[in-house]
Design a protein around this motif. Structure first.
Motif, PDB file in Angstrom:
ATOM      1  N   GLU A 155      -9.480  -0.849  -3.868  1.00 47.43           N
ATOM      2  CA  GLU A 155      -9.066   0.066  -4.921  1.00 47.43           C
ATOM      3  C   GLU A 155     -10.274   0.866  -5.383  1.00 47.43           C
ATOM      4  O   GLU A 155     -11.334   0.306  -5.652  1.00 47.43           O
ATOM      5  N   CYS A 180      -7.714  -4.361   1.758  1.00 48.89           N
ATOM      6  CA  CYS A 180      -7.169  -3.293   0.919  1.00 48.89           C
ATOM      7  C   CYS A 180      -8.052  -3.176  -0.319  1.00 48.89           C
ATOM      8  O   CYS A 180      -8.231  -4.155  -1.048  1.00 48.89           O
ATOM      9  N   GLN A 228       0.823  -1.208   0.000  1.00 50.16           N
ATOM     10  CA  GLN A 228       0.000   0.000   0.000  1.00 50.16           C
ATOM     11  C   GLN A 228       0.860   1.263   0.000  1.00 50.16           C
ATOM     12  O   GLN A 228       0.355   2.368   0.177  1.00 50.16           O
ATOM     13  N   ASN A 269      -8.230  -6.278   8.393  1.00 51.53           N
ATOM     14  CA  ASN A 269      -8.135  -5.247   7.355  1.00 51.53           C
ATOM     15  C   ASN A 269      -8.395  -5.846   5.980  1.00 51.53           C
ATOM     16  O   ASN A 269      -8.150  -7.031   5.745  1.00 51.53           O
ATOM     17  N   ARG A 324      -5.278   2.821  -3.810  1.00 51.28           N
ATOM     18  CA  ARG A 324      -5.498   1.754  -2.853  1.00 51.28           C
ATOM     19  C   ARG A 324      -5.574   2.344  -1.451  1.00 51.28           C
ATOM     20  O   ARG A 324      -4.812   3.254  -1.123  1.00 51.28           O
ATOM     21  N   THR A 325      -6.478   1.820  -0.666  1.00 49.37           N
ATOM     22  CA  THR A 325      -6.606   2.302   0.706  1.00 49.37           C
ATOM     23  C   THR A 325      -6.979   1.150   1.623  1.00 49.37           C
ATOM     24  O   THR A 325      -7.541   0.148   1.179  1.00 49.37           O
ATOM     25  N   THR A 326      -6.645   1.284   2.902  1.00 49.58           N
ATOM     26  CA  THR A 326      -6.907   0.246   3.889  1.00 49.58           C
ATOM     27  C   THR A 326      -8.198   0.537   4.640  1.00 49.58           C
ATOM     28  O   THR A 326      -8.424   1.659   5.080  1.00 49.58           O
TER      29      THR A 326
END
Length: 367
Positions: free
Chosen positions: A337, A335, A60, A333, A347-349
Motif C-alpha cells: 500500500e 501486495c 486488489q 508476490n 494497493r499494488t502487486t
C-alpha cells in the motif's frame, strides 16, 4: 502455483518439523506432497484449485471490498446467535463470485483485560459504518463476519437487507492495513470458501474423503448451495484465508518460503535488491521507458523507502502466488500500500524473485 500457505492457526507443520527434526528440504518435500493431496481432494469433489484464487489471496480489485459485518448478539434471543446470523446471510449470498468467509466473537485476547475494553471500543467505533444503534457493554457481545473480497453491489444488497434486523449493528471496510485488521487476524476463524454456487468447508481428519460433512450446521444446502467438505489436514494450510497482519509470524514466513524454496535460513539473512537501472525504469527516469510507479500517481518515494515497504510486507507473513516458472525462477508476490498524490491509499502487486543460495530477493515487475 500455490496461492498461499497458512500455518498461522495450523500447528501440525511446526510440530511435525520440530518433532522429527526436519530439514528445509524435508519441509519442502512435505509441503509439496500435501499440496498435491489437497488438489486431488478438491478434484474428487469437482472443484478446481485454480478457481479458488480470489478466495485465497489479498483483494486488489478496486471494485471489491474487504468487509467485516458486525452483529450485536445481546439483541438476538438465542444462544445460537451464529446460526441466526448465518441463516440470514446465506440467503443473501450471490452464486457468481468467489470469496472466503471468516467469523468469530469480538473477544478480548489482550493481557490487560481491565484496560483493554476502552481500546476495543474505540477500535470498533473508528471503523464501523453504523446501520442500527447498539449500546456497547463489552466487546464479546459483538459477533463478526468477514468477507475477503466482495463486490460493492453485493455489499449493498447484503447490508440493506440486514438493516431490518435490530441486531445488525453495521459494517467495516478493511481495504487497508490497520491494527484493528491485525487484531481480527488473531480472533476470527474460517467458516468456508464460497465459489459460485458451491460452499467448501473443512471436516475432521478422521472422516473419509468421500464424505461431505457440514460441521457448523449452517443451512447452506437448504438455501440452494452445493456443500463439499475437505479434510482439515488439507483445508487448514492451503484453503484457509489469512487476513493480512502487521505483526510478523516467523514460523508462518518460514513455511511459506519453504513451500517452493528448499533453502531458507531466516528473515535476518534476506536481502531485497533493486538495481539502479531497474529503479530508474520503474520510476520513469529513463526517457520514454517504464514509469509504472509514476503512472499509479504515487507520492514521490525513494528507492530505499520503496524497498523498506516491500520488505516489511514480506516480514508481515504475507507472501502469495508461490511458483516456479519455465526458467526455474522461484517467484512470489506481495501486495503493498502506498499513498497517492491525491491523498488516497492504493494497493499494488509486486512480483519478486528469490535466490535461495544467497538469500537475495529481486523485483521483477509491478502491476
Amino acid at each position: 502455483m500455490i496461492f498461499t500457505v497458512n500455518t498461522n492457526g495450523y500447528v501440525l507443520y511446526p510440530v511435525t518439523k520440530s518433532a522429527f527434526e526436519m530439514s528445509d528440504e524435508d519441509v519442502y518435500d512435505m509441503i509439496n506432497y500435501e499440496f498435491s493431496v489437497v488438489v486431488k481432494r478438491l478434484e474428487k469433489k469437482n472443484v478446481k484449485y485454480d478457481a479458488l484464487k480470489r478466495a485465497l489471496i489479498p483483494n486488489q480489485d478496486k471494485d471489491n471490498n474487504e468487509v467485516c459485518l458486525v452483529f450485536d448478539s445481546s439483541l438476538i434471543n438465542s444462544s445460537h446467535y451464529g446460526y441466526t446470523v448465518f441463516n440470514e446471510i446465506i440467503s443473501l449470498l450471490d452464486k457468481e463470485n468467489t470469496y472466503s468467509i471468516l467469523a468469530g466473537d469480538y473477544i478480548d485476547i489482550t493481557r490487560t483485560p481491565n484496560n483493554s475494553q476502552p481500546f476495543l471500543f474505540e477500535a470498533l467505533k473508528e471503523h464501523i459504518i453504523e446501520c442500527n444503534d447498539s449500546v456497547y457493554q463489552h466487546s464479546s457481545q459483538y459477533y463478526l463476519v468477514y468477507f475477503n473480497s466482495i463486490t460493492k453491489n453485493q455489499l449493498s444488497s447484503i447490508t440493506s437487507e440486514l438493516q431490518k434486523f435490530e441486531w445488525f449493528h453495521g459494517y467495516m471496510l478493511l481495504n487497508s492495513n490497520s491494527r484493528f485488521k491485525t487484531y481480527l487476524s488473531c480472533i476470527l476463524c474460517h467458516v468456508c470458501i464460497k465459489t459460485k454456487n458451491t460452499i467448501i468447508v473443512s471436516h475432521p481428519s478422521d472422516y473419509d474423503d468421500s464424505e461431505n460433512i457440514n460441521m457448523a450446521g449452517y443451512p447452506f444446502e437448504e438455501k440452494g448451495f452445493k456443500l463439499v467438505s475437505i479434510n482439515d489436514d488439507s483445508f487448514g494450510p492451503f484453503l484457509s484465508y489469512k487476513i493480512e497482519s502487521i505483526v510478523p509470524d516467523k514460523d508462518d514466513i518460514s513455511f511459506s518460503f519453504n513451500a517452493l524454496f528448499q533453502k531458507f535460513d531466516s528473515m535476518e539473512k534476506l536481502k531485497l535488491n533493486i538495481p539502479d537501472g531497474k529503479w530508474e525504469y520503474l520510476n520513469g527516469e529513463i526517457k520514454g521507458k517504464g514509469g509504472i510507479i509514476k503512472s499509479f500517481e504515487f507520492d514521490d518515494i525513494s528507492k530505499d523507502d520503496f524497498c523498506n515497504i516491500i520488505f516489511k510486507q514480506i516480514c508481515s507473513n504475507y507472501i502469495y502466488n508461490l511458483r516456479i516458472n519455465e526458467y526455474g525462477d522461484r517467484l512470489f508476490n506481495v501486495c503493498i500500500e502506498l499513498p497517492t498524490k491525491n491523498g488516497n491509499i492504493r494497493r499494488t502487486t509486486v512480483a519478486l524473485k528469490y535466490h535461495p543460495d544467497y538469500g537475495q530477493i529481486d523485483i521483477v515487475t509491478i502491476t
